[in-house]
Design a protein around this motif. Structure first.
Motif: not given
Length: 387
Positions: A232-258
């Motif tokens: 993704t290149y959308l900040p909104s997608t990143i924010a939504r994924c972080i929120e979902l993973c915190k809520k559901k207690e899923f593991n998440i990792g985000i790489g640098d933009s490149t």
């Protein structure tokens, strides 16, 4: 009740049944021939059986050569239908008003047209003026099903091409412009790979991966049964994924933009791995674990320090000292904060720090020695998890 009223009743009932048939038989879309797009005998028989539950007439479905592949009269299957042969030849609806031996009975025969070709024939036995409207609806149903199957086939083909491209793209760690083949494939798939993207790696149950919804501008690639990558290149997608993973207690990792997407893939997966090893829910972005990752890649560990950690792990008292080292480092060497976190008196903490000094020959109160303990703790934790 007059014949006209009966026919209207049958027509309405049949029309409603066709809506059911479209929905029901759509589950058999995989029964379509992927090359010629014709009805299989299994799918054709399913249509016949469901149709005949609603109307008092025999239904036949013939293939592109006029042979019956499905019928309410099982004895007629695999026999030639002369009316169908003629309908195929003329490419138009043909009523049969007279019986033709054992190979044809009064009724209506309508050719199925798909992509400009006759792919079969729908036949209903009965008076042509009575069954023609019913045959028209059945013909419409079959042709809609053919169109849906073609659409499904194209969607599957696109999805397979997309997943293949994403898998190859995820391996690219250098300049994408050096890979002409991928550039052409990206152009065919209408993907702009010149845009820098973050890769998000999420670990969650398989059923959640299938239901995961992303923005239309994003791309996703399942790499294991419980791990999915999102490009993704959308900040909104990143924010939504972080929120979902915190809520559901899923593991998440985000790489640098490149634009070298393989780098971001590796970073996202590494973040996912180290956040699990060091049990830190605040490790979300690669930048959060970059220092630890650099230490692990530098191989500057001390065998003696790691050996001391392993000896401590063999007893409850030793495990308390390991936890003390971790919390003391995490709380910046602050005795009060560390004591509160460990729920012990400051004197007890000072006693533990003294024991650590004796065991490791490193004084936790000294910056350099504490850093050496920190390095040892990182390597010990990492290799303990790996083993």
């Amino acid at each position: 009740m007059c014949t006209c009223t009966i026919n209207k009743f049958i027509f309405c009932a049949f029309y409603l049944s066709m809506l059911f048939v479209i929905i029901y038989t759509n589950t058999f879309a995989k029964e379509m021939d992927a090359v010629t797009m014709k009805l299989s005998s299994r799918l054709a028989q399913s249509i016949v059986d469901n149709t005949m539950k609603q109307i008092p007439y025999n239904v036949n479905i013939m293939d592109e050569n006029g042979y019956i592949i499905a019928s309410g009269d099982k004895n007629r299957i695999n026999t030639l239908h002369v009316g169908a042969v003629e309908a195929i030849k003329r490419r138009k609806t043909l009523p049969m008003t007279d019986e033709v031996g054992s190979y044809g009975q009064p009724g209506i025969n309508m050719p199925l047209i798909f992509d400009g070709k006759v792919v079969g024939v729908i036949g209903i036995t009965g008076k042509p003026q009575t069954v023609t409207p019913l045959a028209s609806l059945l013909k419409m149903t079959a042709e809609l099903l053919l169109e849906q199957a073609e659409q499904n086939k194209n969607e599957v083909k696109y999805e397979n091409s997309l997943n293949s491209f994403l898998y190859q793209w995820s391996q690219v760690t250098d300049d994408i412009n050096k890979n002409t083949g991928l550039l052409l494939e990206a152009d065919n798939l209408k993907i702009d790979i010149s845009k820098p993207r973050n890769v998000i790696a999420i670990q969650c149950p398989p059923e959640v991966i299938k239901q995961f919804r992303i923005d239309s501008a994003d791309l996703s690639l399942p790499i294991t049964a419980n791990t999915v990558l999102i490009f993704t290149y959308l900040p909104s997608t990143i924010a939504r994924c972080i929120e979902l993973c915190k809520k559901k207690e899923f593991n998440i990792g985000i790489g640098d933009s490149t634009t070298s997407i393989g780098i971001s893939v590796n970073q996202a997966l590494r973040t996912l791995e180290l956040s699990k090893i060091f049990i830190n829910e605040n490790y979300i972005y690669y930048k959060d674990i970059k220092f630890i990752d650099s230490i692990l890649n530098s191989n500057i560990y001390s065998d003696k320090i790691i050996s001391n950690f392993r000896q401590l792990e063999d007893s409850d008292t030793g495990k308390e000292l390991i936890e003390t080292i971790y919390q003391y480092i995490k709380n910046d060497g602050n005795v009060v904060k560390t004591s509160n976190v460990l729920h012990i008196h400051r004197n007890s903490l000072n006693h533990r720090l003294l024991r650590i000094h004796e065991i490791f020959n490193l004084d936790p109160r000294k910056t350099v020695d504490l850093f050496k303990l920190y390095l040892g703790y990182i390597y010990f934790t990492y290799y303990s998890y790996k083993s």
